[in-house]
Design a protein around this motif. Structure first.
Motif, short mmCIF file in Angstrom:
data_model
loop_
_atom_site.label_atom_id
_atom_site.label_comp_id
_atom_site.label_asym_id
_atom_site.label_seq_id
_atom_site.Cartn_x
_atom_site.Cartn_y
_atom_site.Cartn_z
N VAL A 63 0.89 -1.25 -0.13
CA VAL A 63 -0.07 0.07 0.11
C VAL A 63 0.81 1.30 0.11
O VAL A 63 1.61 1.62 0.92
CB VAL A 63 -0.73 -0.02 1.17
CG1 VAL A 63 -1.82 1.23 1.26
CG2 VAL A 63 -1.84 -1.21 1.34
N ALA A 111 -2.17 -1.53 -3.61
CA ALA A 111 -3.19 -0.65 -3.50
C ALA A 111 -2.57 0.74 -3.30
O ALA A 111 -1.54 1.09 -2.86
CB ALA A 111 -3.82 -0.99 -2.15
N GLN A 162 -8.81 1.34 -1.40
CA GLN A 162 -8.46 0.17 -2.44
C GLN A 162 -7.66 -0.81 -1.31
O GLN A 162 -8.01 -1.87 -1.38
CB GLN A 162 -7.01 0.59 -3.65
CG GLN A 162 -7.85 1.02 -4.58
CD GLN A 162 -6.63 1.15 -5.58
OE1 GLN A 162 -5.39 0.72 -5.33
NE2 GLN A 162 -7.11 1.57 -6.84
N ALA A 163 -7.02 -0.28 -0.29
CA ALA A 163 -6.34 -1.35 0.38
C ALA A 163 -7.26 -2.00 1.17
O ALA A 163 -7.34 -3.15 1.42
CB ALA A 163 -5.61 -0.55 1.59
N PHE A 173 -8.83 -4.88 -0.86
CA PHE A 173 -8.09 -5.91 -0.73
C PHE A 173 -8.20 -6.73 0.40
O PHE A 173 -8.41 -7.96 0.46
CB PHE A 173 -6.68 -5.45 -0.99
CG PHE A 173 -6.33 -5.35 -2.55
CD1 PHE A 173 -6.09 -4.26 -3.22
CD2 PHE A 173 -6.59 -6.55 -3.38
CE1 PHE A 173 -5.71 -4.08 -4.39
CE2 PHE A 173 -6.18 -6.30 -4.72
CZ PHE A 173 -5.78 -4.97 -5.37
#
Lengths: 125, 706
Positions: free
Chosen positions: A16, A41, A46-47, A50
């Motif tokens: 990330v 990410a 986004q992180a 996931f």
């Protein structure tokens, strides 16, 4: 929560960081020695995406994510990924950052600019 | 001298200003005093004449006395006009005038028992004079005292008129006192006003100057930043340009190697530039720490001379040095920074001496308080314009000089600042095309018991030969705040051939540990900012698993427990014992591989000594054969062989301090590469053009036919 975790597919590493070059570099370093499944990410959203979808073994989390702050999601990450080792990365080496990361549960801390060996050393453990 | 503001230009000290103020007042008085006294005397004269003429029933004696008095007064009057007070000191002149005037008048009047009106007239004149002599109160006091004595003395002779005389004298005294007080007060006010005016002027001047200085400094800063930005962008352009060129075009391995070399070279240059800039900012922020420790002058000089010898050889410059005895055995100072300065100046001298001569002279001044290093070269020299800008940053002759001779353009600026901080100086003299002479001056601070040498001491046989100890490999982080200890341990580690990074406090140690992967961390337990114990804990918390060895003078069981609990794997007691130290290091680091050991041998250790000289001799033989082959392949037009041999020479000559040879061989190789490249491009262009031309002709033919 735990049972939900067991059902998630396994991946190896999540990186990330908001900088493309840094992600690419870490990925390249890892790929040179290991055949891991790596995800990247760009920001908090986004992180978390996931993390909700997969289980990871190692997560490299940058503190400076543009408008997001790695330290603030550290708690969430540890909660959603109890088996993962979370390693913070930062360009600022203020001791306060290190201390607060450790207090919040980080398993490691790396300072930029770092040598490739540093990344490898965290993968070996 | 006039009281214009020009005279504000000199000193501000109170005594001088006071003296100036008094002088100012005297000068103002000068024109008036003779006029006043003249008037006084004229009036007295008139009074006397009037008395003489009106009061005729006088004795003969009285008349003659009066006439004498008139004559005296007339003389004095004449004196006033004809002898300018310029020739006498003003105060004395006034004093004597008043006395001479007053004394005979009063005596005579007393004797003659004159009409009180005339006496009153005299008195009135005296009083006016006293008031007017407010310019010099001291003088008024003197005159007044005299007057009082005279009058009091006189009245003793005339008992009958005692009351009149007495009251007159008292009146006189009071008036004098009042006049003096008034004048003193007035003078004080004037003096204060004068001082304030002066202060105001001074403050103004200082403020204006400060503003000018600041704007000048700002301009300099902007110029410096602009220069710096340019200096940094230039190598960056090369780096990015060549990196991009490798990426896009298809290149031969050779070309890629060259491009990488250029990138690396520019990267190194950027690094040295940034180090210099950091030094400058430290110096300007006053954060540069100049150490002061005692070191051996000649050991330190020998180190520098060795390095300069090597450098001079590669540039084919003749270097010699000369010592003017007596010189001290030990001096106090910062050997590292001083070395930086000397190496900078010597390096410049060699750089600009073309194929000439550079000499270093070391001497002490006559009073043995200063040590002087004189560096002379017979190089290109500098003109006045260059000399003026010499110690300013980023001005190196002109920018073409920078490109030709290398260097950052900041060295002399830093050296100048360093010498200033050390209480010394750098001076330079130069003649264009003849050469330059740099003088580095350092005040000598000598240790308490100083030995003076009359001749150069024998070189100390330095450290043990590094080949004697088994070489280890690995990266070690050393955290130690005490500079001497740090240097000692660093030295011990260097002998073992390991890669060392140093930190001078806990915070730096943590920083480094989280950036690099170390095989071993040596941590002093007592350090400022963040001590060893806290740093160890933090490093362990941050997930770094490198073994940490504590260095400490506290070796009680409780302390050892504490250190081990914090994360230290071993504890090494201070003072450091060689055997134990080596034992511990060996237990954490691995021996070097053979090839790595050979690579890691520092060029310095290797390039002195017999072994190296033998190898060099062998190489000269090899070189001869290579040169023969060069000539052969050129005459037989075998381009590839020529290129190969040139490439070989390029790679090997540098190892034996023949870098000029290496560069020349590189030029040959580069020329062939350029030829090849040019050939391929031109061939392509030729072929394309032929195709296009023939196609055009075909089309033209077809159109003709149709």
């Amino acid at each position: 929560m735990n049972s939900a975790n067991l059902l998630k597919p396994e991946r190896d590493v999540l990186i990330v960081d908001d900088a493309f070059d840094v992600r690419a570099m870490i990925k390249a370093i890892i790929r040179e020695s290991y055949n891991f499944r790596i995800d990247e990410a760009r920001d908090q959203k986004q992180a978390l995406n996931f993390i909700n979808k997969f289980n990871y073994q190692k997560i490299f989390l940058d503190i400076d994510l543009g408008k997001d702050d790695g330290l603030s999601i550290l708690g969430q990450v540890k909660e959603l990924q109890p088996k993962a080792q979370v390693i913070m990365i930062s360009a600022h080496n203020t001791l306060d950052n290190v201390r607060s990361a450790v207090v919040k549960g980080a398993d490691g801390f790396i300072v930029k600019p770092f040598s490739p060996q540093k990344i490898i050393s965290f993968l070996e453990s | 001298m006039n009281a214009s503001s020009n005279h504000f230009a000199f000193s501000n000290s109170p005594t001088e200003l006071n003296a100036y103020f008094s002088a100012l007042q005297r000068e103002r008085a000068r024109p008036f005093v003779p006029i006043v006294i003249a008037c006084a005397m004229t009036l007295s004269l008139i009074g006397l004449l009037h008395d003489t003429l009106l009061f005729s029933p006088l004795s003969e004696q009285g008349l003659s006395l009066r006439l004498i008095q008139i004559a005296m007064l007339a003389c004095l009057l004449g004196l006033q006009f004809f002898i300018s007070p310029r020739y006498f000191q003003l105060e004395t002149f006034i004093l004597w005038s008043v006395i001479i005037f007053a004394l005979p008048s009063s005596v005579l009047y007393t004797l003659i028992m004159d009409h009180p009106l005339l006496l009153t007239l005299n008195l009135a004149l005296y009083l006016c004079a006293v008031v007017l002599i407010q310019l010099t109160p001291k003088l008024a006091i003197q005159a007044g005292v005299f007057m009082v004595i005279i009058f009091l003395g006189c009245q003793l002779m005339i008992r009958e008129s005692f009351d009149l005389w007495f009251s007159a004298s008292m009146f006189l005294v009071i008036w004098t006192a009042a006049a003096i007080t008034a004048s003193k007060i007035l003078e004080n006010h004037n003096r204060r006003l004068f001082m304030f005016e002066r202060q105001l002027y001074e403050i103004n001047r200082v403020a204006v100057k400060a503003q000018e200085d600041e704007s000048k400094a700002n301009q300099e800063k902007s110029r410096f930043l602009a220069n710096m930005s340019h200096e940094i962008r230039t190598p960056l352009t090369a780096i990015m340009g060549f990196a991009e060129s490798i990426k896009h075009d298809s290149k031969s391995y050779q070309e890629i190697q060259e491009a990488v070399d250029i990138i690396y070279r520019n990267g190194e240059y950027l690094l040295s530039l940034i180090k210099d800039i950091l030094d400058i900012s430290k110096v300007e922020a006053g954060k540069l720490n100049i150490e002061s420790k005692s070191f051996s002058l000649f050991d330190w000089l020998h180190q520098i001379i060795d390095a300069v010898d090597r450098l001079a050889e590669t540039k084919q410059v003749h270097f010699d040095c000369d010592f003017n005895f007596p010189l001290p055995e030990q001096i106090n100072g910062d050997p590292l920074r001083l070395q930086q300065v000397l190496m900078n100046v010597l390096g410049n001298a060699i750089k600009f001496a073309s194929a000439g001569k550079v000499s270093l002279k070391v001497s002490a001044s006559d009073n043995l308080k200063i040590i002087v290093f004189t560096i002379t070269d017979n190089g290109i020299g500098m003109d006045d314009k260059t000399l003026r800008n010499l110690f300013r940053p980023f001005v190196q002759g002109d920018s073409s000089t920078t490109r030709r001779y290398g260097g950052t353009g900041l060295g002399l600026y830093i050296s100048y600042q360093l010498m200033q901080r050390m209480g010394g100086d750098i001076r330079v003299q130069s003649t264009p095309n003849k050469g330059s002479e740099f003088t580095v001056i350092l005040p000598m601070i000598l240790p308490a018991s100083c030995i003076w040498l009359d001749e150069e001491p024998l070189r100390r046989i330095n450290q043990e030969h590094p080949f004697n100890q088994q070489q280890l490999s690995g990266r070690v982080l050393l955290a130690e705040d005490q500079p001497d200890n740090r240097e000692l341990i660093k030295h011990l580690l260097q002998q073992l051939g390991v890669d060392i990074t140093t930190a001078s406090n806990g915070e730096e140690a943590v920083s480094h540990a989280l950036q690099e992967d170390y095989h071993l961390i040596l941590m002093d337990m007592q350090m400022p900012v963040l001590d060893g114990l806290a740093a160890t804990k933090l490093i362990r918390d941050a997930g770094c698993k490198a073994p940490i060895v504590a260095l400490t003078a506290n070796v009680m069981t409780a302390d050892i427990e504490r250190y081990k609990n914090a994360g230290c794997v071993e504890v090494l007691a201070k003072p450091i014992q060689r055997e134990r130290f080596t034992e511990i290091i060996h237990s954490f680091l691995e021996p070097q591989q053979e090839s790595v050991a050979k690579q890691n041998q520092s060029a310095q250790a290797f390039s002195t000594g017999e072994q190296f000289n033998n190898l060099k001799q062998n190489y000269y033989e090899t070189l001869k054969q290579e040169l023969h082959q060069l000539r052969e392949s050129f005459s037989q037009e075998q381009i590839q062989t020529l290129k190969k041999v040139a490439h070989r020479i390029k790679g090997s000559a540098g190892n034996f301090n023949l870098s000029n040879v290496s560069e020349a061989a590189a030029d040959i190789e580069q020329a062939i590469t350029n030829l090849e490249r040019c050939f391929y491009y031109s061939m392509e262009s030729i072929e394309q053009n032929i195709q296009r031309q023939s196609h055009n002709e075909q089309v033209g033919n077809r159109s003709e036919l149709s």
